[in-house]
Enzyme design. Sequence first.
Site, PDB file in Angstrom:
ATOM      1  N   LYS A 175      39.774  40.222  50.939  1.00  0.00           N
ATOM      2  CA  LYS A 175      38.478  40.896  50.793  1.00  0.00           C
ATOM      3  C   LYS A 175      37.457  39.996  50.091  1.00  0.00           C
ATOM      4  O   LYS A 175      36.323  39.843  50.555  1.00  0.00           O
ATOM      5  CB  LYS A 175      38.658  42.209  50.016  1.00  0.00           C
ATOM      6  N   ASP A 186      36.013  43.866  43.573  1.00  0.00           N
ATOM      7  CA  ASP A 186      37.237  44.411  42.981  1.00  0.00           C
ATOM      8  C   ASP A 186      37.125  45.890  42.612  1.00  0.00           C
ATOM      9  O   ASP A 186      37.936  46.703  43.041  1.00  0.00           O
ATOM     10  CB  ASP A 186      37.660  43.602  41.748  1.00  0.00           C
ATOM     11  N   ARG A 188      39.774  49.163  71.215  1.00  0.00           N
ATOM     12  CA  ARG A 188      39.213  47.984  71.881  1.00  0.00           C
ATOM     13  C   ARG A 188      37.877  48.280  72.556  1.00  0.00           C
ATOM     14  O   ARG A 188      37.228  47.381  73.074  1.00  0.00           O
ATOM     15  CB  ARG A 188      40.212  47.448  72.920  1.00  0.00           C
ATOM     16  N   HIS A 229      38.717  50.608  44.782  1.00  0.00           N
ATOM     17  CA  HIS A 229      39.100  49.193  44.832  1.00  0.00           C
ATOM     18  C   HIS A 229      38.585  48.607  46.134  1.00  0.00           C
ATOM     19  O   HIS A 229      38.936  49.070  47.219  1.00  0.00           O
ATOM     20  CB  HIS A 229      40.623  49.061  44.760  1.00  0.00           C
TER      21      HIS A 229
END
Length: 314
Positions: free
Chosen positions: A157, A175, A241, A136
Site C-alpha cells: 500500500k 497507515d 473483468r 488501516h
Amino acid sequence: MLTTKSLVERFELEMIAGEAGLNKQIKNTDISRPGLEMAGYFSHYASDRIQLLGTTELSFYNLLPDEERKGRMRKLCRPETPAIIVTRDLEPPEELIEAAKEHETPLITSKIATTQLMSRLTTFLEHELARTTSLHGVLVDVYGVGVLITGDSGIGKSETALELIKRGHRLVADDNVEIREISKDELIGRAPKLIEHLLEIRGLGIINVMTLFGAGSILTEKRLRLNIHLENWHKEKLYDRVGLNEETLRILDTEITKKTIPVRPGRNVAVIIEVAAMNYRLNIMGINTAEEFNDRLNAEILRNGNNGNNGEEK
C-alpha cells in the site's frame, strides 16, 4: 471534547458574562434562534443548543413589559445551555447579563451577522462533533478523488502511494486514517497529528513526504470517494473483468465504491489506481463504459438471434 471556550477562541468571540461556564461541553450540532421563547413559549425549548440572538429577537424583547423581561431571560439561561451569542455587535440586555451570571451561562457577542454566523457555526460543529473511526490503509488524492487504499500488511500500500506521489498526486494519510462522518454520505479522512506527512517504506524507513516532494505533495484532509482493496492474486478466484459488479465498503453509516485489485508481479498498481479514479469520475458524470459495452453486447446478441430466426423461416 468540544467546549464553549474552544468555540470562543475559534471564532474570536467576546465574553460578556458567565465565564464560569466556559468549560461546558457542546454536544449538539443544532443551533437555535429562540423567537418563540422570547414570546414566552418554553414548552419545547431546546436548551442544550447554542442560542443565537439577533436583531429580530432583541427587537421583540425590547417591546416586552418591564415586569416580564427578567423572567424571560432567566428561563432562557439554563445550566445545560452551552452559550448564548448576541450577533451583529448588538448590546445585550441588562436582564440577560444578570441571568447569565446567575446560571453561569456563557454570554458572548459577535460582530458577524446572525445568518452568516449560524452557517459558520453549523459547519464547524458538524465537523467537530461528527462520528469518527480509524482504518488501516493509505489515503491519497488522485485526480481530485479521495482514494482509500486497503489490504493486508505488506501487500504494498505505502509503496503504491509513493509511486502515486511521484506521479504528481497527493498524500493525505499513511497507515492510520482518521475518518469523520460529517453528514449523510460524506466521509472526511485525515492523518493523526503524530504521523502527518509521513510515509513508511519497508527497508527504507519513515520518510517525510512534504520535505522530499514539496508542499504540493500533501493534503491535510480529503473526502473519501473510492476504496481500492489490494490482495494477492488467487488463481481459483474469479475477478471482475468487465466492471459490472458493484462492490461497496461501509464506513460508519456511509458506503463508498470499492474495487478489488489482485496484485502480482508485472502489474503496475499505481497506474491501475489512476485509471480507477478517472473511471470513477466518468461514472459520477453518468458515463459507464461497462454498461455501454454490455448494452452493445446484448444488442449484438439480439440482432444475431433475429438473423438466425429469419434464416430458419426461409
